[in-house]
Design an enzyme around this catalytic site. Structure first.
Site, PDB file in Angstrom:
ATOM      1  N   GLY A 231       3.629  -1.937   7.638  1.00 47.44           N
ATOM      2  CA  GLY A 231       3.916  -1.134   8.824  1.00 47.44           C
ATOM      3  C   GLY A 231       5.389  -0.838   9.058  1.00 47.44           C
ATOM      4  O   GLY A 231       5.718  -0.083   9.974  1.00 47.44           O
TER       5      GLY A 231
ATOM      6  N   LYS B 234      -0.497 -12.228  -4.168  1.00 45.50           N
ATOM      7  CA  LYS B 234      -0.530 -11.784  -2.778  1.00 45.50           C
ATOM      8  C   LYS B 234      -1.999 -11.626  -2.427  1.00 45.50           C
ATOM      9  O   LYS B 234      -2.672 -10.716  -2.911  1.00 45.50           O
ATOM     10  CB  LYS B 234       0.207 -10.458  -2.589  1.00 45.50           C
TER      11      LYS B 234
END
Lengths: 75, 257
Positions: free
Chosen positions: B187, B99
Site C-alpha cells: 500500500g 514471504k
C-alpha cells in the site's frame, strides 16, 4: 498402415501427446522436449515434489500429471 | 523500536527498503529499479511455466550476490497451498527464505490470518525463514513472533492501492510489542509513505507497485531509497517531542529597547 497410439502427459493442466517412440522417459527429457530452460525449473509429478537433483532420473508414465514451475516477477 | 542495524535470521541488511519484482514493463526496467533502490531483499513469485512461451528466467536479472532472494507464496488460497509453494520455491532457488502470503479475497487481497498462522507453524518447523504478510493485527503479530517467524510484515493498506498507511493505530502497537523486525508491506505509494513507516519505528518497508507503475521506475526507486535512508537517519538522530504550543527557536532575551 497402423496408426501409432498416442501417449499423453498432463503438463501444467494441458494434455500433451507423444508417439510411443517420442515419449519422454523422464522429467528431464520432458523439459528438453518442451524446450524449457532447465535452470531453475522445478517439478511436481502427481503432486509430489521432484528434487532438482532427481529431475533427470525421475521417470514418467503415460497419464502422469506434471507441474513445471519457475520464478516470475512478484511482490 | 528500530534497531541500529537490521538483522533478519542472522543476515545483516544495510538497506531498509525491500523491493518486489512484479508488474515492471520489462526485465531491464526492473533491473534498473532494483539497482537504483539499493535494496538487499528482492521478492519473486512462483508460477507455472507457459508451455507455449517459456519466456526469460527472472533470476538472471537479479544479482543474488547483492540481494537476498525472497520467494513469495502468492496464489496460495490456504495453508496447504502455501506450504506446497514454499517447498517448490526452496527447491527452485536453494534458499529457505519465504514471504508467506495467503490472500484468497480477490477484491482487497487481505491476508487470511488463520491459514497464515497454520502455514507459518509448519514452515518454521521445516526450517524456513518465514516472513509473514499479515493484516495490521497486533495479537496475530505476537502469536507469529512467538512461534518463530523471522519478521512480521503488516500491511499499510491493500496491496497495490498506493493509499499509504491506513492502519496507523495498530501498526504503532505492533511496533511497540515486536521482538522481531517489523516490515510494513503493501500500500505504500509515495516516498513519504515509506518515510512515515520508518519514522513510526518500522524496521523496513517493502514496495513493488509504487515503483513498477511509476512513469520512471528508476527515479521512483531512487526517491524511495532516499526517503527511507533520510527517515532512518532522522529516527536515530533522536527527534524532539511533539507538543501543542509553540516554543521559540530564537532567544527570548536581548530584544531592542
Amino acid at each position: 498402415m497402423t496408426e501409432t497410439p498416442l501417449l499423453t502427459i498432463i503438463v501444467n493442466g494441458e494434455t500433451v501427446s507423444f508417439s510411443l517412440e517420442d515419449f519422454p522417459g523422464s522429467v528431464g527429457a520432458l523439459i528438453t522436449v518442451l524446450a524449457f530452460p532447465e535452470e531453475h525449473v522445478v517439478a511436481e509429478v502427481n503432486g509430489e515434489l521432484v528434487k532438482r537433483s532427481d529431475i533427470a532420473s525421475r521417470s514418467l508414465t503415460p497419464g502422469d500429471k506434471v507441474e513445471l514451475v519457475r520464478f516470475v516477477g512478484g511482490g | 523500536m528500530m534497531q541500529d542495524t537490521l538483522v533478519i535470521a542472522g543476515r545483516e541488511f544495510s538497506s531498509r527498503l525491500f523491493v518486489g519484482t512484479g508488474k515492471f514493463s520489462d526485465s531491464g526496467a526492473m533491473r534498473a529499479a532494483i539497482e537504483a533502490s539499493g535494496t538487499e531483499m528482492v521478492t519473486v513469485a512462483l508460477r507455472r511455466v507457459d508451455i507455449a512461451n517459456p519466456g526469460d528466467d527472472i533470476l538472471a536479472a537479479i544479482d543474488r550476490s547483492r540481494a537476498q532472494l525472497l520467494p513469495n507464496t502468492s496464489g496460495a488460497r490456504d495453508a496447504d497451498e502455501a506450504v506446497r509453494i514454499a517447498r517448490l520455491a526452496r527447491e527452485a532457488s536453494g534458499v529457505e527464505w519465504v514471504k508467506l502470503e495467503i490472500h484468497p479475497d480477490p477484491n482487497y487481497l487481505l491476508p487470511d490470518p488463520v491459514e497464515t498462522f497454520k502455514a507459518a507453524e509448519i514452515l518454521v518447523k521445516e526450517g524456513f525463514v518465514v516472513l509473514p504478510y499479515v493484516n495490521a493485527d497486533p495479537v496475530l503479530c505476537l502469536r507469529l513472533q512467538e512461534i518463530g517467524t523471522a519478521t512480521v510484515m503488516p500491511l499499510g493498506s491493500p496491496i497495490g492501492s498506493n493509499q499509504g498507511i491506513r492502519t496507523r493505530a495498530n501498526l504503532e502497537i505492533i511496533i511497540e510489542q515486536a521482538t522481531v523486525p517489523v516490515v510494513v508491506d503493501a500500500g505504500l505509494g509515495l516516498p513519504s509513505h515509506a518515510a512515515d513507516a520508518i519514522e513510526m519505528g518500522a524496521d523496513a518497508v517493502l514496495v513493488n507497485t509504487a515503483l513498477a507503475v511509476a512513469r520512471d521506475p528508476t527515479a521512483m526507486a531512487k526517491a524511495f531509497r532516499l526517503a527511507v535512508e533520510a527517515a532512518a537517519i532522522g529516527v536515530k538522530a533522536g527527534p524532539g517531542e511533539s507538543q501543542r504550543t509553540a516554543e521559540a527557536s530564537s532567544p527570548l532575551t536581548g530584544f531592542l529597547g
